[in-house]
Design a protein around this motif. Structure first.
Motif, PDB file in Angstrom:
ATOM      1  N   LYS A   1       0.850  -1.169   0.000  1.00 57.14           N
ATOM      2  CA  LYS A   1       0.000   0.000   0.000  1.00 57.14           C
ATOM      3  C   LYS A   1       0.895   1.230   0.000  1.00 57.14           C
ATOM      4  CE  LYS A   1      -3.785   2.487   0.525  1.00 57.14           C
ATOM      5  NZ  LYS A   1      -4.828   2.552  -0.529  1.00 57.14           N
ATOM      6  N   VAL A   2       0.704   2.058  -1.024  1.00 58.37           N
ATOM      7  CA  VAL A   2       1.434   3.328  -1.086  1.00 58.37           C
ATOM      8  C   VAL A   2       0.407   4.432  -0.921  1.00 58.37           C
ATOM      9  CG1 VAL A   2       2.922   4.826  -2.441  1.00 58.37           C
ATOM     10  CG2 VAL A   2       3.164   2.335  -2.631  1.00 58.37           C
ATOM     11  N   THR A   3       0.658   5.345  -0.016  1.00 66.14           N
ATOM     12  CA  THR A   3      -0.278   6.419   0.246  1.00 66.14           C
ATOM     13  C   THR A   3       0.484   7.718   0.476  1.00 66.14           C
ATOM     14  OG1 THR A   3      -2.228   7.042   1.554  1.00 66.14           O
ATOM     15  CG2 THR A   3      -0.350   6.146   2.756  1.00 66.14           C
ATOM     16  N   GLU A   4      -0.261   8.791   0.511  1.00 66.39           N
ATOM     17  CA  GLU A   4       0.353  10.087   0.742  1.00 66.39           C
ATOM     18  C   GLU A   4       0.179  10.503   2.199  1.00 66.39           C
ATOM     19  OE1 GLU A   4      -0.212  12.095  -3.679  1.00 66.39           O
ATOM     20  OE2 GLU A   4      -1.543  12.652  -2.028  1.00 66.39           O
ATOM     21  N   LYS A   5       1.114  11.254   2.679  1.00 66.40           N
ATOM     22  CA  LYS A   5       1.049  11.769   4.043  1.00 66.40           C
ATOM     23  C   LYS A   5      -0.298  12.427   4.294  1.00 66.40           C
ATOM     24  CE  LYS A   5       3.659  14.972   7.029  1.00 66.40           C
ATOM     25  NZ  LYS A   5       2.562  15.901   7.327  1.00 66.40           N
ATOM     26  N   GLY A   6      -0.908  12.091   5.433  1.00 62.68           N
ATOM     27  CA  GLY A   6      -2.181  12.673   5.798  1.00 62.68           C
ATOM     28  C   GLY A   6      -3.386  11.837   5.410  1.00 62.68           C
TER      29      GLY A   6
ATOM     30  N   LEU B   1      -5.863  -1.774   6.720  1.00 61.46           N
ATOM     31  CA  LEU B   1      -5.152  -3.011   6.424  1.00 61.46           C
ATOM     32  C   LEU B   1      -5.972  -4.164   6.989  1.00 61.46           C
ATOM     33  CD1 LEU B   1      -1.576  -1.854   7.567  1.00 61.46           C
ATOM     34  CD2 LEU B   1      -2.730  -1.426   5.394  1.00 61.46           C
ATOM     35  N   ARG B   2      -6.128  -5.208   6.186  1.00 60.39           N
ATOM     36  CA  ARG B   2      -7.025  -6.297   6.560  1.00 60.39           C
ATOM     37  C   ARG B   2      -6.255  -7.568   6.858  1.00 60.39           C
ATOM     38  NH1 ARG B   2     -12.545  -8.304   4.773  1.00 60.39           N
ATOM     39  NH2 ARG B   2     -12.335 -10.572   4.667  1.00 60.39           N
ATOM     40  N   CYS B   3      -6.771  -8.327   7.821  1.00 59.85           N
ATOM     41  CA  CYS B   3      -6.174  -9.607   8.190  1.00 59.85           C
ATOM     42  C   CYS B   3      -7.263 -10.670   8.298  1.00 59.85           C
ATOM     43  CB  CYS B   3      -5.450  -9.488   9.530  1.00 59.85           C
ATOM     44  SG  CYS B   3      -4.877 -11.068  10.212  1.00 59.85           S
ATOM     45  N   ASP B   4      -7.053 -11.794   7.609  1.00 58.86           N
ATOM     46  CA  ASP B   4      -7.928 -12.957   7.713  1.00 58.86           C
ATOM     47  C   ASP B   4      -7.177 -14.051   8.461  1.00 58.86           C
ATOM     48  OD1 ASP B   4      -9.515 -12.004   4.956  1.00 58.86           O
ATOM     49  OD2 ASP B   4     -10.647 -13.306   6.300  1.00 58.86           O
TER      50      ASP B   4
ATOM     51  N   GLY C   1       2.205 -10.203   5.531  1.00 59.40           N
ATOM     52  CA  GLY C   1       2.432  -8.794   5.821  1.00 59.40           C
ATOM     53  C   GLY C   1       1.907  -7.863   4.744  1.00 59.40           C
ATOM     54  N   THR C   2       1.663  -6.624   5.157  1.00 61.00           N
ATOM     55  CA  THR C   2       1.352  -5.524   4.242  1.00 61.00           C
ATOM     56  C   THR C   2       2.463  -4.504   4.353  1.00 61.00           C
ATOM     57  OG1 THR C   2      -1.056  -5.768   4.396  1.00 61.00           O
ATOM     58  CG2 THR C   2      -0.201  -3.603   3.745  1.00 61.00           C
ATOM     59  N   ARG C   3       3.081  -4.221   3.210  1.00 62.77           N
ATOM     60  CA  ARG C   3       4.130  -3.193   3.209  1.00 62.77           C
ATOM     61  C   ARG C   3       3.475  -1.851   2.969  1.00 62.77           C
ATOM     62  NH1 ARG C   3       9.449  -3.308   3.015  1.00 62.77           N
ATOM     63  NH2 ARG C   3       9.436  -5.547   2.573  1.00 62.77           N
ATOM     64  N   LEU C   4       3.514  -0.973   3.961  1.00 63.99           N
ATOM     65  CA  LEU C   4       2.928   0.358   3.863  1.00 63.99           C
ATOM     66  C   LEU C   4       4.027   1.381   3.623  1.00 63.99           C
ATOM     67  CD1 LEU C   4       0.502   2.320   4.176  1.00 63.99           C
ATOM     68  CD2 LEU C   4       1.067   2.441   6.613  1.00 63.99           C
ATOM     69  N   THR C   5       3.847   2.164   2.578  1.00 58.85           N
ATOM     70  CA  THR C   5       4.782   3.248   2.269  1.00 58.85           C
ATOM     71  C   THR C   5       4.006   4.555   2.264  1.00 58.85           C
ATOM     72  OG1 THR C   5       6.116   1.771   0.890  1.00 58.85           O
ATOM     73  CG2 THR C   5       6.459   4.148   0.630  1.00 58.85           C
TER      74      THR C   5
ATOM     75  N   SER D   1     -13.348 -12.768  13.790  1.00 57.48           N
ATOM     76  CA  SER D   1     -12.506 -13.423  12.786  1.00 57.48           C
ATOM     77  C   SER D   1     -11.644 -12.365  12.106  1.00 57.48           C
ATOM     78  CB  SER D   1     -13.347 -14.211  11.792  1.00 57.48           C
ATOM     79  OG  SER D   1     -14.330 -13.379  11.186  1.00 57.48           O
ATOM     80  N   VAL D   2     -12.118 -11.799  11.000  1.00 63.76           N
ATOM     81  CA  VAL D   2     -11.352 -10.791  10.255  1.00 63.76           C
ATOM     82  C   VAL D   2     -11.092  -9.574  11.140  1.00 63.76           C
ATOM     83  CG1 VAL D   2     -11.482  -9.178   8.331  1.00 63.76           C
ATOM     84  CG2 VAL D   2     -12.223 -11.558   8.031  1.00 63.76           C
ATOM     85  N   SER D   3      -9.896  -9.008  10.969  1.00 66.71           N
ATOM     86  CA  SER D   3      -9.538  -7.801  11.703  1.00 66.71           C
ATOM     87  C   SER D   3      -9.049  -6.743  10.719  1.00 66.71           C
ATOM     88  CB  SER D   3      -8.448  -8.094  12.728  1.00 66.71           C
ATOM     89  OG  SER D   3      -8.028  -6.908  13.390  1.00 66.71           O
ATOM     90  N   THR D   4      -9.309  -5.488  11.076  1.00 65.59           N
ATOM     91  CA  THR D   4      -8.840  -4.375  10.265  1.00 65.59           C
ATOM     92  C   THR D   4      -8.032  -3.424  11.143  1.00 65.59           C
ATOM     93  OG1 THR D   4     -10.839  -4.501   8.895  1.00 65.59           O
ATOM     94  CG2 THR D   4      -9.516  -2.504   8.714  1.00 65.59           C
TER      95      THR D   4
END
Lengths: 114, 113
Positions: free
Chosen positions: B11-16, B21-24, B107-111, B73-76
């Motif tokens: 996931k690439v996002t901009e500041k602000g 992020l989801r987990c099963d 894993g989720t790589r967040l940038t 179950s699922v978590s966010t």
């Protein structure tokens, strides 16, 4: 607060040599101890664990670790390493004192050379 | 059987901006954990769920971070007003009960740019 220290960030070793990866934690009160391994380009997976009972625990691929309560240590050993053991190894402690946390060490990169 | 899955993988996002992020987890696992891992570091504990409730959220760094598991179950994991310092790999793990073997997702790589 619980802390976990892995004293070596990198351990280079030749194939078939013995190895010890060191792990110390800050408190023995109500702890479960784990070693997790992360092979290149793979996710974290359990190597071995101590929950209770015998203080010496073994993995299926020849690693062993001993819970030493007096020294608050859980060092990982293998008498003869293989190239395929090259990976990052993380020591972890789960404690239910003051919450329910699992604290990981910073990791030790084991590099096995031919 | 299926292991722990996490989406998105990157996931690439901009500041602000706001991100989710989801987990099963593995089916039947009552315990679910979120961690954050920065380069060269071990996983850093964020939060532990027992069923639907957060039994320990003491690792969440500040009130911009929030996590839910409404049906057990699922978590966010939700991050508001992202900052560049939030960039890391976010790991999810589950276990049958607290204190037992944890099974990790990829894993989720967040940038955050």
């Amino acid at each position: 607060a619980q802390s976990v220290t892995q004293l070596d960030s990198q351990v280079p070793v030749f194939e078939e040599a013995p190895v010890e990866l060191r792990c110390n934690y800050s408190s023995s009160v109500s702890v479960y101890l784990f070693w997790y391994v992360q092979y290149p380009n793979q996710g974290l997976q359990l190597l071995l664990k101590y929950l209770s009972g015998s203080t010496l625990v073994e993995s299926i691929n020849g690693f062993e670790a001993e819970f030493n309560k007096s020294q608050t240590s859980f060092h990982l050993r293998k008498p003869s390493v293989h190239i395929s053991d090259t990976a990052e190894y993380f020591c972890a402690v789960s404690t239910n004192t003051g919450g329910f946390k699992t604290i990981f060490g910073a990791g030790t990169r084991l590099f096995v050379k031919a | 059987g299926a292991g722990v899955s996490q989406t998105p993988s990157n996931k690439v996002t901009e500041k602000g901006k706001y991100v989710e992020l989801r987990c099963d987890p593995i089916s039947g696992h009552t315990a679910l954990y979120w961690y954050r891992q920065s380069l060269g570091q071990g996983p850093e504990f964020l939060i532990y769920f027992q069923g639907t409730g957060a039994a320990d959220d003491s690792g969440l760094p500040n009130d911009r971070f929030f996590a839910v598991r409404p049906e057990g179950s699922v978590s966010t994991l939700k991050i508001q007003r992202t900052e560049r310092g939030d960039s890391a790999v976010y790991l999810c793990a589950s276990s049958l009960i607290w204190g037992d073997t944890q099974y990790f997702g990829p894993g989720t790589r967040l940038t955050v740019l």
